[in-house]
Design a protein around this motif. Sequence first.
Motif, PDB file in Angstrom:
ATOM      1  N   ARG A 233       0.831  -1.199   0.000  1.00 35.50           N
ATOM      2  CA  ARG A 233       0.000   0.000   0.000  1.00 35.50           C
ATOM      3  C   ARG A 233       0.871   1.258   0.000  1.00 35.50           C
ATOM      4  NH1 ARG A 233      -3.401   3.367   3.349  1.00 35.50           N
ATOM      5  NH2 ARG A 233      -5.087   4.084   2.006  1.00 35.50           N
ATOM      6  N   LYS A 237       0.614   4.121  -2.862  1.00 36.93           N
ATOM      7  CA  LYS A 237       0.377   5.522  -2.524  1.00 36.93           C
ATOM      8  C   LYS A 237       1.439   6.417  -3.146  1.00 36.93           C
ATOM      9  CE  LYS A 237      -0.981   6.782   1.542  1.00 36.93           C
ATOM     10  NZ  LYS A 237      -1.037   6.975   3.011  1.00 36.93           N
ATOM     11  N   LEU A 240       0.574   6.835  -6.756  1.00 34.33           N
ATOM     12  CA  LEU A 240      -0.563   7.723  -6.954  1.00 34.33           C
ATOM     13  C   LEU A 240      -0.189   9.190  -6.793  1.00 34.33           C
ATOM     14  CD1 LEU A 240      -3.307   5.690  -5.057  1.00 34.33           C
ATOM     15  CD2 LEU A 240      -3.240   6.154  -7.513  1.00 34.33           C
ATOM     16  N   GLU A 241       0.867   9.453  -6.045  1.00 34.85           N
ATOM     17  CA  GLU A 241       1.328  10.821  -5.850  1.00 34.85           C
ATOM     18  C   GLU A 241       2.179  11.319  -7.007  1.00 34.85           C
ATOM     19  OE1 GLU A 241       3.326  10.584  -2.140  1.00 34.85           O
ATOM     20  OE2 GLU A 241       1.498  10.487  -0.933  1.00 34.85           O
ATOM     21  N   ARG A 249      -4.329   5.473 -13.306  1.00 37.69           N
ATOM     22  CA  ARG A 249      -4.599   5.929 -11.946  1.00 37.69           C
ATOM     23  C   ARG A 249      -5.711   5.128 -11.270  1.00 37.69           C
ATOM     24  NH1 ARG A 249      -3.019   9.899  -8.938  1.00 37.69           N
ATOM     25  NH2 ARG A 249      -1.835  10.766 -10.690  1.00 37.69           N
ATOM     26  N   GLU A 250      -6.840   4.916 -11.976  1.00 36.80           N
ATOM     27  CA  GLU A 250      -7.972   4.263 -11.317  1.00 36.80           C
ATOM     28  C   GLU A 250      -7.670   2.838 -10.867  1.00 36.80           C
ATOM     29  OE1 GLU A 250     -12.681   3.246 -11.733  1.00 36.80           O
ATOM     30  OE2 GLU A 250     -11.246   2.805 -13.322  1.00 36.80           O
ATOM     31  N   ASP A 253      -5.504   3.011  -7.815  1.00 35.18           N
ATOM     32  CA  ASP A 253      -6.262   3.522  -6.668  1.00 35.18           C
ATOM     33  C   ASP A 253      -7.190   2.451  -6.101  1.00 35.18           C
ATOM     34  OD1 ASP A 253      -7.186   5.685  -4.908  1.00 35.18           O
ATOM     35  OD2 ASP A 253      -9.042   5.548  -6.045  1.00 35.18           O
ATOM     36  N   ARG A 254      -7.837   1.672  -6.986  1.00 33.39           N
ATOM     37  CA  ARG A 254      -8.739   0.612  -6.524  1.00 33.39           C
ATOM     38  C   ARG A 254      -7.973  -0.473  -5.766  1.00 33.39           C
ATOM     39  NH1 ARG A 254     -13.804   1.097  -8.784  1.00 33.39           N
ATOM     40  NH2 ARG A 254     -14.408  -1.055  -8.357  1.00 33.39           N
ATOM     41  N   SER A 256      -5.196  -0.065  -4.118  1.00 33.12           N
ATOM     42  CA  SER A 256      -4.807   0.515  -2.838  1.00 33.12           C
ATOM     43  C   SER A 256      -5.964   0.477  -1.841  1.00 33.12           C
ATOM     44  CB  SER A 256      -4.335   1.964  -3.051  1.00 33.12           C
ATOM     45  OG  SER A 256      -4.029   2.581  -1.818  1.00 33.12           O
ATOM     46  N   LYS A 257      -7.168   0.802  -2.309  1.00 33.28           N
ATOM     47  CA  LYS A 257      -8.338   0.799  -1.419  1.00 33.28           C
ATOM     48  C   LYS A 257      -8.690  -0.608  -0.955  1.00 33.28           C
ATOM     49  CE  LYS A 257     -10.449   5.021  -3.257  1.00 33.28           C
ATOM     50  NZ  LYS A 257     -11.533   5.585  -4.086  1.00 33.28           N
TER      51      LYS A 257
END
Length: 272
Positions: A233, A237, A240-241, A249-250, A253-254, A256-257
Amino acid sequence: WLLLMAARAYEFTDENWLAETTDKQIMVLFSSSTREYSGKPCDDCEELEAVFADLRRYWQGQDKSWAVVGTVDCSGAGAGLCQVMKISPANFRFGWGGPRALKQGGLTGWTGRRLQLPGGMEVMKKWLDASFLPYLKPGESLEGRADTGYKPNDPTTGYTQYIPKDSPEGLQHKEMADRRAKAQEEARRAQEKKLVMRPFNCDVFTRQYCSPEDESIIDKWSKASLQELQAERKKLKTMLESALKQGMREPIDRESKIIKRIMKLRKQGQEL
């Protein structure tokens, strides 16, 4: 001989079209094994099949089961497909497969750089990588995410006749090209907005509201240790930064969530 046989392999037929292409993003070369169609010669068929075989091997060498690249023989086992779609070879088409494609205009014609021209293969590969994405839903537009190499007044493009820019025809052509570029940009912005607004309701424990892609991520990390989850994770992150290519990106991000939710369950003593 083996290379010739590989180049002339036709993946999609009247019988297997639905099974092989339904709800998948597809790029198809409609060709002819007899090198003619409806009494007219297909001068490009042999050359395009040989070049397209390289593109097919490139795509098949990747783990991207949500999209397929293949050929149809309009003079053989795929004759019914060509008739119902009203397509004559040689012809490149892309879009969503399955029953939705089985009509005139069901697939979109490729108007970008010819595959056999210098740089054509690289243009097509980049377009496929940027346009065929795992999170797209059947029917969503596949256009506007990458350059097709389309240049209205460039004679090397191959699909357009050279027209002087300052002629009435050239000005009209430029206006059409500008409208096309504007529409592609609007489609790209709408897609980005849709991605940002896409809800994330996946319950990693019950798997309710989880997409197939979400479930694959859950399976991937369900047995990982808490330390492994925390490390992954942190890495996501950081990604994503940073600046990411469009479309990346999506899914990051998914993931990571999902990892965050798995960590929460692990801390509560629950196992998946």
